[in-house]
Design an enzyme around this catalytic site. Structure first.
Site, short mmCIF file in Angstrom:
data_model
loop_
_atom_site.label_atom_id
_atom_site.label_comp_id
_atom_site.label_asym_id
_atom_site.label_seq_id
_atom_site.Cartn_x
_atom_site.Cartn_y
_atom_site.Cartn_z
N TYR A 1 -8.35 -11.17 0.08
CA TYR A 1 -9.39 -9.98 -0.30
C TYR A 1 -10.77 -10.71 0.10
O TYR A 1 -11.70 -9.70 0.05
CB TYR A 1 -9.53 -10.12 -2.08
CG TYR A 1 -8.31 -9.33 -2.60
CD1 TYR A 1 -7.33 -8.75 -1.75
CD2 TYR A 1 -8.16 -9.64 -3.98
CE1 TYR A 1 -6.22 -8.52 -2.46
CE2 TYR A 1 -6.96 -8.98 -4.50
CZ TYR A 1 -6.03 -8.62 -3.91
OH TYR A 1 -4.87 -7.89 -4.50
N HIS B 1 2.29 -13.37 -1.80
CA HIS B 1 1.67 -11.89 -1.93
C HIS B 1 2.58 -11.06 -1.58
O HIS B 1 2.57 -9.78 -1.86
CB HIS B 1 0.46 -11.98 -1.05
CG HIS B 1 -0.83 -10.88 -1.36
ND1 HIS B 1 -1.97 -11.11 -1.36
CD2 HIS B 1 -0.66 -9.65 -1.66
CE1 HIS B 1 -2.53 -10.11 -1.61
NE2 HIS B 1 -1.73 -8.99 -2.07
N1 LIG Z 1 -0.19 -7.89 -5.08
C1 LIG Z 1 -0.77 -6.75 -4.27
O1 LIG Z 1 0.08 -6.49 -3.30
C2 LIG Z 1 -1.76 -5.99 -4.79
C3 LIG Z 1 -2.26 -4.91 -4.15
C4 LIG Z 1 -3.22 -3.98 -4.85
C5 LIG Z 1 -4.12 -4.32 -5.96
N2 LIG Z 1 -3.55 -5.52 -6.34
C6 LIG Z 1 -4.42 -6.06 -7.32
O2 LIG Z 1 -4.50 -5.08 -8.52
C7 LIG Z 1 -5.81 -4.95 -8.85
C8 LIG Z 1 -5.83 -3.27 -9.29
O3 LIG Z 1 -5.28 -2.42 -8.47
P1 LIG Z 1 -6.20 -1.45 -7.52
O4 LIG Z 1 -7.52 -1.87 -7.67
O5 LIG Z 1 -5.41 -1.15 -6.27
O6 LIG Z 1 -6.09 -0.02 -8.33
P2 LIG Z 1 -6.42 0.34 -9.90
O7 LIG Z 1 -6.90 -0.70 -10.79
O8 LIG Z 1 -5.24 1.07 -10.31
O9 LIG Z 1 -7.49 1.54 -9.53
C9 LIG Z 1 -8.84 1.19 -9.38
C10 LIG Z 1 -9.72 2.55 -8.78
O10 LIG Z 1 -9.58 3.40 -10.20
C11 LIG Z 1 -10.82 3.67 -10.27
N3 LIG Z 1 -11.01 3.53 -11.98
C12 LIG Z 1 -10.85 2.28 -12.71
N4 LIG Z 1 -11.15 2.67 -14.08
C13 LIG Z 1 -11.00 3.97 -14.11
C14 LIG Z 1 -10.90 5.00 -15.18
N5 LIG Z 1 -11.16 4.38 -16.40
N6 LIG Z 1 -11.06 6.21 -15.13
C15 LIG Z 1 -11.29 6.75 -13.68
N7 LIG Z 1 -11.11 6.00 -12.66
C16 LIG Z 1 -11.07 4.64 -12.96
C17 LIG Z 1 -11.54 2.59 -9.84
O11 LIG Z 1 -13.07 3.16 -9.37
P3 LIG Z 1 -14.29 2.45 -9.87
O12 LIG Z 1 -14.41 1.21 -9.18
O13 LIG Z 1 -15.32 3.71 -9.17
O14 LIG Z 1 -14.36 2.54 -11.29
C18 LIG Z 1 -11.02 2.61 -8.35
O15 LIG Z 1 -10.99 3.57 -7.49
C19 LIG Z 1 -6.53 -4.98 -7.57
O16 LIG Z 1 -8.03 -5.05 -7.86
C20 LIG Z 1 -5.93 -6.14 -7.31
O17 LIG Z 1 -6.43 -7.40 -7.83
C21 LIG Z 1 -2.72 -6.30 -5.97
#
Ligand SMILES: NC(=O)c1ccc[n+]([C@@H]2O[C@H](COP(=O)([O-])OP(=O)(O)OC[C@H]3O[C@@H](n4cnc5c(N)ncnc54)[C@H](OP(=O)(O)O)[C@@H]3O)[C@@H](O)[C@H]2O)c1
Length: 287
Positions: free
Chosen positions: A52, A110
Site C-alpha cells: 500500500y 498477502h
Molecule cells: N488482503 C487483501 O488482498 C486486501 C484487498 C483489498 C483491501 N484490503 C484491506 O481491506 C480494507 C477494506 O477494503 P476496501 O478498502 O477495499 O473496501 P471497503 O472498505 O469495502 O470499501 C471502501 C469504499 O467504500 C466507501 N465507504 C466507506 N464507508 C462507507 C459508507 N458508510 N457508506 C458508503 N460508502 C462507504 C469508501 O469511500 P470513502 O473513502 O469516500 O468513504 C470506499 O470507496 C482495505 O482498506 C485494506 O486494508 C485487503
C-alpha cells in the site's frame, strides 16, 4: 469499542478495524489527519500492507495521537515478491521500521504466491520469537490452506478474504471454522459498490432500523463473527462505520441478507492471481 474476537492462541483482535488501502495521501498530512479522525472515532485496529506504500504515514498518524503503541492493534502484510524464508523476514523488519514499531500485532501473507510455504516458516519463526502476536494469511483458498497444513507447525490463525453480502464465502468459511481459522473480511462494504448500496432489501432493512445500508452491512459481518476493516477517507463515514453497536439485526434480517449471495467476486480471484510487474515497479517507488 471493546468488541473483540480471540485467535486460536487467545490473543484478542478488535473486531471492527480500519483499512487504509487507497486512503487519500498527499500534501498537508491528509493521510495522518484521516488516521487521527479514525482514532478519535474509536478505531484502534489498523490494517495496512507493504504494497500500500503507506506504512510510514500510518506510523506517523499513530505517533501523533500521543497514545501508547500497546493501545493499537497493527496489521501489515508481506507482498508476493517478498515471499521466501529470508526475504519475508527482511520484509517484516522493513514494515516494522516504517511503522516505527518493534513488533506487529498481526502479520499476513498477502497472497499464496511462489514460495509461500517458506514465507510461512519465517512467520512461524517470528511468532515464536515474540515479534508477531497473530500470524495468518490473506486470499488463501482451501487448497492453499490444505497444502500449508502439510508443511507447517502452526495453522494460520486468520484468513483475510474478500467478503460482502454478494460474496459471502460460505464454503471457505465452513472450512476455516472447522480449523479454528478466523474470518476477516476485506472489502466488507463491497468497496462502496453502487449497486450493493442501492440494493432494495438492504435499503429496506436499513430503513427499519433507522440506519444506513453501510451500517447494516457492517452489523451483518459482526453478527457472523467476522472481523471487518472498512476503509473511508470521509470523516462522516468514518464515524458512521463505528456507530454499529447500538442496534441489532433480527434473524429474519440475517436470512434476507444471506439470500443476497451471488457467489461472484467483485475483485481479483486469488487462484492463479498474477501480479503485473509494472504495478510492482511503480509501487516500489513509493515504499
Ligand atoms: N488482503 C487483501 O488482498 C486486501 C484487498 C483489498 C483491501 N484490503 C484491506 O481491506 C480494507 C477494506 O477494503 P476496501 O478498502 O477495499 O473496501 P471497503 O472498505 O469495502 O470499501 C471502501 C469504499 O467504500 C466507501 N465507504 C466507506 N464507508 C462507507 C459508507 N458508510 N457508506 C458508503 N460508502 C462507504 C469508501 O469511500 P470513502 O473513502 O469516500 O468513504 C470506499 O470507496 C482495505 O482498506 C485494506 O486494508 C485487503
Amino acid at each position: 469499542m471493546d468488541m473483540s474476537i480471540e485467535a486460536a492462541n487467545g490473543v484478542k483482535i478488535p473486531q471492527l478495524g480500519f483499512g487504509v488501502y487507497n486512503l487519500k495521501q498527499g500534501k498537508n498530512g491528509v493521510f495522518e489527519k484521516t488516521i487521527n479522525e479514525a482514532i478519535k472515532a474509536g478505531y484502534r485496529h489498523f490494517d495496512t500492507a507493504r504494497i500500500y506504500g503507506n506504512e510510514q504515514a500510518l506510523g506517523r498518524g499513530i505517533e501523533d495521537s500521543g497514545l501508547p503503541r500497546e493501545d493499537f492493534f497493527l496489521t501489515s502484510k508481506v507482498w508476493t515478491t517478498d515471499l521466501g524464508y529470508w526475504q519475508t523476514q527482511q520484509a517484516f523488519e522493513h514494515s516494522c521500521k516504517k511503522l516505527n514499531t518493534t513488533y506487529l500485532d498481526m502479520y499476513l501473507l498477502h497472497f499464496a504466491g511462489p514460495h509461500y510455504v517458506d514465507a510461512w516458516k519465517a512467520l512461524e519463526k517470528l511468532y515464536v520469537e515474540g515479534r508477531i502476536k497473530v500470524i495468518g494469511v490473506a486470499n488463501f483458498e482451501i487448497e492453499h490452506l490444505e497444502h500449508l497444513k502439510k508443511h507447517s507447525e502452526i495453522t494460520p490463525m486468520i484468513n483475510q478474504i474478500e467478503t460482502h453480502p454478494e460474496f459471502q464465502q460460505q464454503p471457505l468459511r465452513e472450512y476455516m471454522s472447522r480449523h479454528q481459522i478466523l474470518h476477516e473480511a476485506w472489502a466488507p462494504l463491497g468497496q462502496g459498490n453502487k449497486a450493493l448500496f442501492e440494493n432494495t432489501e438492504l435499503k429496506d432493512i436499513a430503513r427499519g432500523h433507522q440506519k444506513t445500508v453501510g451500517q447494516v452491512i457492517l452489523r451483518w459481518h459482526l453478527n457472523r463473527e467476522t472481523i471487518v476493516i472498512p476503509k473511508s477517507s470521509n470523516p462522516q463515514r468514518i464515524k458512521e462505520n463505528m456507530d454499529v453497536l447500538n442496534f441489532n439485526l433480527s434473524e429474519e434480517d440475517m436470512e434476507r441478507i444471506a439470500r443476497l449471495d451471488t457467489g461472484k467476486r467483485y475483485s481479483v480471484n486469488p487462484r492463479g492471481y498474477q501480479v503485473n510487474p509494472m504495478f510492482v515497479k511503480l509501487m516500489k517507488l513509493f515504499m
